[in-house]
Write a protein that holds these residues in place. Structure first.
Motif, PDB file in Angstrom:
ATOM      1  N   LEU A  76       3.936 -12.702  63.079  1.00 21.19           N
ATOM      2  CA  LEU A  76       5.071 -11.792  62.963  1.00 21.19           C
ATOM      3  C   LEU A  76       5.268 -11.557  61.471  1.00 21.19           C
ATOM      4  CD1 LEU A  76       7.598 -10.260  63.987  1.00 21.19           C
ATOM      5  CD2 LEU A  76       8.826 -12.430  63.838  1.00 21.19           C
ATOM      6  N   GLU A  77       5.549 -10.339  61.146  1.00 22.35           N
ATOM      7  CA  GLU A  77       5.711  -9.953  59.744  1.00 22.35           C
ATOM      8  C   GLU A  77       6.943  -9.070  59.682  1.00 22.35           C
ATOM      9  OE1 GLU A  77       2.945  -6.974  57.394  1.00 22.35           O
ATOM     10  OE2 GLU A  77       1.854  -8.400  58.628  1.00 22.35           O
ATOM     11  N   PHE A  78       7.824  -9.309  58.735  1.00 24.55           N
ATOM     12  CA  PHE A  78       8.921  -8.350  58.634  1.00 24.55           C
ATOM     13  C   PHE A  78       9.206  -7.992  57.185  1.00 24.55           C
ATOM     14  CE2 PHE A  78      11.356 -12.391  58.786  1.00 24.55           C
ATOM     15  CZ  PHE A  78      12.159 -12.257  57.666  1.00 24.55           C
ATOM     16  N   THR A  79       9.756  -6.803  57.013  1.00 27.65           N
ATOM     17  CA  THR A  79      10.223  -6.368  55.707  1.00 27.65           C
ATOM     18  C   THR A  79      11.682  -5.966  55.853  1.00 27.65           C
ATOM     19  OG1 THR A  79       8.041  -5.406  55.347  1.00 27.65           O
ATOM     20  CG2 THR A  79       9.733  -4.877  53.748  1.00 27.65           C
ATOM     21  N   TRP A  80      12.479  -6.503  54.992  1.00 25.46           N
ATOM     22  CA  TRP A  80      13.924  -6.277  55.013  1.00 25.46           C
ATOM     23  C   TRP A  80      14.290  -5.582  53.714  1.00 25.46           C
ATOM     24  CZ3 TRP A  80      18.284  -7.277  57.965  1.00 25.46           C
ATOM     25  CH2 TRP A  80      19.502  -7.467  57.314  1.00 25.46           C
ATOM     26  N   LEU A 136      15.158  -2.530  58.425  1.00 25.54           N
ATOM     27  CA  LEU A 136      14.344  -3.696  58.785  1.00 25.54           C
ATOM     28  C   LEU A 136      13.127  -3.154  59.507  1.00 25.54           C
ATOM     29  CD1 LEU A 136      13.812  -6.729  59.273  1.00 25.54           C
ATOM     30  CD2 LEU A 136      15.182  -6.534  61.336  1.00 25.54           C
ATOM     31  N   GLU A 137      12.006  -3.743  59.216  1.00 26.50           N
ATOM     32  CA  GLU A 137      10.756  -3.280  59.791  1.00 26.50           C
ATOM     33  C   GLU A 137      10.005  -4.532  60.219  1.00 26.50           C
ATOM     34  OE1 GLU A 137       7.166  -1.383  57.395  1.00 26.50           O
ATOM     35  OE2 GLU A 137       9.126  -0.667  56.801  1.00 26.50           O
ATOM     36  N   PHE A 138       9.453  -4.545  61.410  1.00 23.89           N
ATOM     37  CA  PHE A 138       8.622  -5.710  61.721  1.00 23.89           C
ATOM     38  C   PHE A 138       7.338  -5.310  62.415  1.00 23.89           C
ATOM     39  CE2 PHE A 138      11.469  -5.696  65.488  1.00 23.89           C
ATOM     40  CZ  PHE A 138      10.535  -5.723  66.508  1.00 23.89           C
ATOM     41  N   LEU A 155       5.706   2.574  49.006  1.00 19.92           N
ATOM     42  CA  LEU A 155       4.539   2.341  49.854  1.00 19.92           C
ATOM     43  C   LEU A 155       4.397   0.826  49.970  1.00 19.92           C
ATOM     44  CD1 LEU A 155       1.908   3.122  51.335  1.00 19.92           C
ATOM     45  CD2 LEU A 155       0.779   3.105  49.112  1.00 19.92           C
ATOM     46  N   GLU A 156       4.089   0.407  51.156  1.00 22.47           N
ATOM     47  CA  GLU A 156       3.974  -1.027  51.414  1.00 22.47           C
ATOM     48  C   GLU A 156       2.705  -1.212  52.235  1.00 22.47           C
ATOM     49  OE1 GLU A 156       6.726  -3.474  54.329  1.00 22.47           O
ATOM     50  OE2 GLU A 156       7.806  -2.100  53.035  1.00 22.47           O
ATOM     51  N   PHE A 157       1.877  -2.174  51.885  1.00 23.50           N
ATOM     52  CA  PHE A 157       0.746  -2.406  52.789  1.00 23.50           C
ATOM     53  C   PHE A 157       0.503  -3.879  53.022  1.00 23.50           C
ATOM     54  CE2 PHE A 157      -1.552  -2.025  48.663  1.00 23.50           C
ATOM     55  CZ  PHE A 157      -2.287  -3.184  48.675  1.00 23.50           C
ATOM     56  N   LEU A 161      -5.701  -3.306  58.289  1.00 27.06           N
ATOM     57  CA  LEU A 161      -4.865  -2.820  57.192  1.00 27.06           C
ATOM     58  C   LEU A 161      -3.707  -2.090  57.838  1.00 27.06           C
ATOM     59  CD1 LEU A 161      -4.210  -2.068  54.235  1.00 27.06           C
ATOM     60  CD2 LEU A 161      -5.694  -0.085  54.525  1.00 27.06           C
ATOM     61  N   GLU A 162      -2.544  -2.291  57.289  1.00 25.27           N
ATOM     62  CA  GLU A 162      -1.337  -1.699  57.845  1.00 25.27           C
ATOM     63  C   GLU A 162      -0.550  -1.149  56.661  1.00 25.27           C
ATOM     64  OE1 GLU A 162       2.285  -4.082  59.672  1.00 25.27           O
ATOM     65  OE2 GLU A 162       0.323  -4.804  60.294  1.00 25.27           O
ATOM     66  N   PHE A 163      -0.049   0.053  56.757  1.00 20.32           N
ATOM     67  CA  PHE A 163       0.810   0.487  55.659  1.00 20.32           C
ATOM     68  C   PHE A 163       2.039   1.210  56.165  1.00 20.32           C
ATOM     69  CE2 PHE A 163      -2.215   4.125  55.835  1.00 20.32           C
ATOM     70  CZ  PHE A 163      -1.327   5.184  55.926  1.00 20.32           C
ATOM     71  N   THR A 164       3.080   1.146  55.360  1.00 17.24           N
ATOM     72  CA  THR A 164       4.296   1.904  55.626  1.00 17.24           C
ATOM     73  C   THR A 164       4.584   2.748  54.400  1.00 17.24           C
ATOM     74  OG1 THR A 164       5.116  -0.008  56.841  1.00 17.24           O
ATOM     75  CG2 THR A 164       6.675   1.740  56.424  1.00 17.24           C
ATOM     76  N   TRP A 165       4.807   4.005  54.637  1.00 15.82           N
ATOM     77  CA  TRP A 165       5.044   4.978  53.567  1.00 15.82           C
ATOM     78  C   TRP A 165       6.443   5.530  53.772  1.00 15.82           C
ATOM     79  CZ3 TRP A 165       2.639   7.366  49.443  1.00 15.82           C
ATOM     80  CH2 TRP A 165       2.988   8.675  49.120  1.00 15.82           C
TER      81      TRP A 165
HETATM   82 NA    NA Z   1       5.448  -3.516  56.769  1.00 12.80          NA
END
Ligand code: NA
Ligand SMILES: NC(=O)c1ccc[n+]([C@@H]2O[C@H](COP(=O)([O-])OP(=O)(O)OC[C@H]3O[C@@H](n4cnc5c(N)ncnc54)[C@H](O)[C@@H]3O)[C@@H](O)[C@H]2O)c1
Ligand SMILES: NC(=O)c1ccc[n+]([C@@H]2O[C@H](COP(=O)([O-])OP(=O)(O)OC[C@H]3O[C@@H](n4cnc5c(N)ncnc54)[C@H](O)[C@@H]3O)[C@@H](O)[C@H]2O)c1
Ligand SMILES: NC(=O)c1ccc[n+]([C@@H]2O[C@H](COP(=O)([O-])OP(=O)(O)OC[C@H]3O[C@@H](n4cnc5c(N)ncnc54)[C@H](O)[C@@H]3O)[C@@H](O)[C@H]2O)c1
Ligand SMILES: NC(=O)c1ccc[n+]([C@@H]2O[C@H](COP(=O)([O-])OP(=O)(O)OC[C@H]3O[C@@H](n4cnc5c(N)ncnc54)[C@H](O)[C@@H]3O)[C@@H](O)[C@H]2O)c1
Ligand code: NA
Lengths: 392, 392, 392, 392
Positions: A308-312, B308-310, C308-310, D308-312
């Motif tokens: 599980l990975e999260f960004t806050w 919040l993103e997971f 941008l987040e990866f 690979l996973e990204f959020t923009w």
């Molecule tokens: Na993310």
């Protein structure tokens, strides 16, 4: 039941957001989003109303409250229109913000802080005052024999710089008959000698370290893994933050205090400590919109490996400020009910709660609700008192 | 207290993982990680032991259990060594897996299912049998007048294809005196006519849709926002999954049933429905290691905007299988206690629980623990009975 | 054109993955996925075939190659079936792996390394040998006057521990007439004295630090921001890794070397250094499937703030091994073409390339392709030579 | 060399951001961040200066430019101070924004559009005008025989609603001697009949669909996988967006056009199409700060599986607007150089470029730079012409 809230670090982000927010809600410019004492299960006549709160505080900074509020507008924390609307009232609070006293001995310093508190209470005719520490995070001080005993500590204050600032404020609060809440991971009231002092003066205290971001998430996610009997193998966290607090936490000693406070919830809710570290990095460009990224690796049935990975992305001051108001209201009500010593029922609010309490958020919430619902109803109504001075 | 667990969809991923896992734990080849009935607060003498479970089931597929287990090894769900170690026992279960009956009328079909269940119970001398539906997700059927009344339904079965498969199994289970658990979002026992039937036959039932991934997280995160009085503005989710279940869910009707089941927790715990959608996409390469990504936008004090993103990388079958075992044990014990009708106390396990129950995971957990802890202790010990046949 | 590849750190993860992979591709058990010299623009008759490579090396560890290969199977890096299929050949390589020499003086050590190289070349009748350093990352040594001059260095080797291990191997390689490639961020050949030595012996060298994960992404993302005239405000990275390399990098000195190597690409492609840090954390549970998370904040037109987040989940050894084979083939061909000294054309492969080269991946790729396409065709065909010994 | 830029959809987010931005940069209120024609390799005397651009356009909406600009301030796209500073000039542009003509036949409509263009050119004494389509995305029209031939199309316009809006504007532009750029995925000039018309009138055209977010990333990441010979197994994308464009794209037909445009880069740079889908979801709360999440699964050496996973989080209008200005400047200069027909050299800017061009961003960049650097220097200086009207 006019109640004082005395902010140590009154010119900081959290303090100014708390004051602006209270003034805005009071003026119906904003809803009390984020204030948990406004939720139905916690509404109680024993709580002072938001409009009953009178603000004052200490700081070592000289930046005016209004100037700081504008800086928080520029940083995207406060809305420009709200600050404009409450600017006059905010400037009015200025009269109750004192420079942090610095006496020849710590005994003197503490006495002067206590005098400021008593003066504040009297000038405004306050039923009681809650001191809330929202000043910069301190390093953990080395242990000292005087920490174990109130009498020894009283003596030591005369000839040694024995106490870190947060504990000096707690000492002063207790001797002035005020409750004390530590919203930071600093030492504050958490010394046996100070606990004795709180008991002797019949005042309650609470802490430590407001739970607003990554640790809030840990306090619901770690119990989820535990309830599902899933094995957490590692939990790694990175916190990127700018702002004043970020600059302070970039200093290794303060960082250590904060990180210890953040990891406790895992040990307590899982029953073991997974691999991994929590890091705090200062990135000025991030400003007050802190970013935390956590990676949790865990295993399930037959050894299957999962993640599980999260960004806050949270605005720290906006998350903290309503809790500061909640804590002041709840602690004042507890004081009014005659409670003294530590308030473990407030664990819901803290990363590093006092006492042998549950660390899962839901259990903390239930304990908090049951506690408040068990309070008696005050005989004198808690409605708006005659306004006098500041909260005009 | 030998107990049967009859799996509808016995040759599917969840079913085979459940059987292999039970055999492995029984043989001390693996720990019961993920089984919540192995946690101290839920251990109870009334629960049949894992070693008391006897497996059987129906499927429309002809792939052997051992072949499916090898496919699950290749997919990274099951460890090769474990499958090798239990392969003989697994092949032994084959004798109790029947092709799904398909009679001239639904009346016939139901009667033949019921006969298979009775035969299974007798051949193995089982105290009772729990039917667990882990077959492919169905579309939601249009409403039908016979759904409202058991007698009308009994009549309709003779000349109309009135019931979807999951409900035919529930019907058969009840008439055969078996409990029924729906681990899928299909209709199952959730028709008034079937509820009447369960009551008449004195059997309990539970459902629907095992809560294993994104919804499990929602059931702790949505309450967190609610407890903190933060306003959730949008909650968008993307689920990428391969495997048999993924292929089924890619069909729009099944997808709709699943998505409705997934969103319910938000409405129930927040008290309003935020913007945003939940999508399920079939990506064969993802295989059984499903990936869910959710973005939650929320606002706090003074309108501050946060996110919040997971990302959840979970092995669906490995998350589901221990819960299937838990549900069978708990439902069998409830049946043994004389309970009948819906079991709202099992809401902890489901995305779309039956009844007016809490939707926060922590409250569901507390309700489950209190329920189990309130059970009487069985007079005849729940220890291993004389082995006969399958679980040799 | 049988060519030797001598691996310093031959018993490590990258080395063993390289050897197993080459043996597997050679035996048609696997495709050369990840080998860039197999792409049409880089196929050239001057390159030794994969089946022409003969492996040997030094290590301080005594774990057998086969045992290490099994450990890599358990870690999910190598497939069990492939290791089983090449196990005999792998055991055959063992005869060419020597314990790292440790002489009374560095002069002795270097001489013994050079003797091992010459012996390897002769025993196998190799056209040439490329020494590739894939041993543990070292700390950056303090500067020393002898680093500036080959003669001074030759003298110093007699009475001082002047060179770090990676540079001793480079020294030995050059004196033995072998090319040298540094796949690590260690010092290796990057001292003026060693550059003089390479020139004198007419051998080429390349480095440093294979570009496999986060930095690979940086080398395409940073140019993207530059080409679009977007302003990168901060770039923060967290690398979580287990495995042998992770344990080494957790030591602060090695970590520092690696981090410096990782940040260079930003400065070089953006023309300025954004805020933010790169961290490396050792989390054993993560194993060889490293996870990197990066957050980039940037601003665009009229000051708009974006992010941008990866997250990269990469198997480090699987990413590195094919590049090790590519580098050996390309460097051997360059040597055969008569090139000596640094090979800036290989910048494509490195985090910290030698020379004044482009740092964007696409430009590096173009430079590499043009370089190879400009090579003459060897007069003697590059087809399989008479097999003798190892690559049976 | 005063140059007109005629925006179809002049009252939309991209158009208004472009106009406000050009006015702000011209007035030194902002730097041209995001404008690639301001980068050293693309600066060329043949390009009209930003201060030479004169704005006009068509729209079906009646919301004033200033009002739309304020809405973009509220949405966090434009800074309040900049909009305040340019409000008067922006109101001045209003005189050149016409309601989209809607004649009795498409022949009439096209004639009236052309007349508006000619009038604009004359009133402002413009050297030339570039029509840029930034209006709402249309559905892909069914094929029609008249699309193949200019004469047939001219005839059809008299009695059939044969052309979608974007193509009517392209038709009118060509007949009025204006260049045409399609920043949307609509049909625009991409019909053989319109290509013939552009050639006949000696005007250039470019398109389609500005490359600003997820596809921009694909155009550097997909080549990275290709250059490293890594095998991309699946590429799944989710785009969450609010704003006017989001509402339009939520309509399935428009969504289909956009998604097709987005996936093309993978097929073109990888040489195969990986599994996975791209989704666009309308979430009003997301507003103009679009969020894209992509998951890429790939395999490397010996079959190792990686991700690979990204959020923009990108502000679409702020990313698009500077490119609109760049395209107008580059296309005007090309027109001035006597070029006509499609401009494949502008592929750098588009998701779905015209012609047989490279799809990797770096190659597109190089082609663009080489093209511009090959231009002759204009004989009449490109400095500021005599101001007349609008850009006062
Ligand atoms: Na993310
Ligand atoms: N914002 C959150 O979400 C959050 C959560 C938990 C804890 N906290 C804690 O709250 C505290 C305040 O955070 P902030 O963001 O407002 O920081 P800040 O740096 O903006 O404010 C701290 C204020 O304390 C003042 N100060 C420093 N030393 C003092 C002293 N000896 N006496 C009086 N004032 C003093 C400073 O001058 C400053 O004005 C920090 O310790 C932080 O760790 C914040
Ligand atoms: N894995 C999880 O985490 C999870 C969570 C919640 C719900 N579920 C549900 O569990 C179910 C099973 O999932 P799975 O991954 O094992 O799927 P699967 O496709 O591997 O297995 C389903 C099995 O059901 C069989 N089947 C289909 N129709 C049948 C019928 N009429 N009678 C008897 N058998 C029939 C199929 O042949 C197949 O063997 C799905 O409905 C899924 O939605 C799974
Ligand atoms: N894997 C990647 O993606 C990657 C990328 C860039 C660089 N690298 C570098 O490659 C190197 C190898 O990585 P790894 O994962 O194989 O590490 P590893 O720890 O598995 O292997 C290193 C080997 O070097 C040996 N060694 C140590 N000191 C030695 C000496 N003086 N002489 C000879 N051998 C010695 C060790 O015994 C060990 O067997 C590291 O320096 C790493 O930083 C790896
Ligand atoms: N913003 C980006 O990053 C980006 C990238 C690529 C493409 N695009 C495309 O640019 C276009 C504009 O995007 P936006 O965000 O400004 O959308 P928007 O909805 O804000 O603006 C579109 C404008 O077009 C007008 N319009 C609609 N039909 C018209 C017609 N027939 N004639 C004239 N005007 C008409 C609308 O009234 C509106 O004012 C969209 O098609 C979008 O797909 C945008
Ligand atoms: Na992520």
């Amino acid at each position: 039941m006019r109640t004082g809230i005395w902010l140590v670090g009154a010119r900081g982000s959290v303090a100014v957001t708390s004051i602006v927010g209270a003034l805005a809600v009071r003026a119906s410019l904003a809803d009390p989003v984020g204030c948990v004492t406004e939720l139905p299960p916690l509404r109680h006549p024993a709580l002072p109303a938001l409009s009953d709160l009178v603000f004052g505080g200490h700081d070592v900074s000289c930046v005016s409250l209004v100037k700081k509020a504008h800086a928080l507008v520029a940083a995207g924390v406060l809305p420009a229109a709200v600050v404009a609307a409450v600017a006059d009232e905010l400037a009015g609070v200025e009269a109750d913000v004192r420079h942090a006293p610095d006496g020849a001995t710590q005994h003197d310093t503490v006495a002067r802080i206590a005098a400021d508190l008593a003066d504040f209470r009297e000038r405004h005719g306050l039923a009681r005052v809650v001191v809330v520490n929202v000043s910069s995070t301190e390093a953990i001080p080395p242990d000292h024999p005087a920490y174990a005993d109130a009498a020894a500590l009283a003596a030591a204050l005369h000839h040694e710089p024995v106490l870190p600032p947060s504990s000096r404020y707690a000492y002063a609060a207790f001797t002035a008959g005020c409750a004390y809440v530590d919203f930071t991971p600093s030492t504050g009231a958490r010394l046996p000698a100070l606990d004795q002092l709180a008991a002797r003066h019949g005042v309650p205290y609470a802490g430590s370290d407001g739970k607003t971001g990554e640790t809030l998430l840990k306090s619901v996610l770690a119990p989820m893994f535990a309830m599902r009997n899933l094995h957490v193998r590692s939990w790694s966290g990175t916190n990127l933050l700018g702002g004043g607090d970020g600059a302070t936490l970039a200093r290794p000693e303060a960082n250590a205090a904060k990180v210890a406070s953040k990891q406790r919830v895992l040990r307590e809710t899982l029953g073991y400590e997974p691999e991994g570290h929590t890091r705090i990095d200062y990135v000025p460009d991030i400003g007050d919109l802190k970013t935390a990224w956590d990676l949790i690796t865990f295993s399930g049935f037959l050894g299957s490996r999962m993640r599980l990975e999260f960004t806050w992305h949270g605005c720290d001051s906006a998350l903290a400020a309503p809790l500061v108001l909640d804590l002041a209201r709840l602690t004042a009500a507890a004081h009014a009910q005659g409670l003294s010593g530590p308030l473990p029922q407030l664990a819901f609010f803290f990363k590093d709660p006092i006492g042998d309490v549950p660390h899962g958020l839901a259990e903390q919430w239930r304990d908090l609700c049951e506690w408040v619902q068990g309070w008696g109803v005050p005989t004198t109504p808690a409605g708006p008192a005659e306004p006098s001075g500041q909260p005009s």
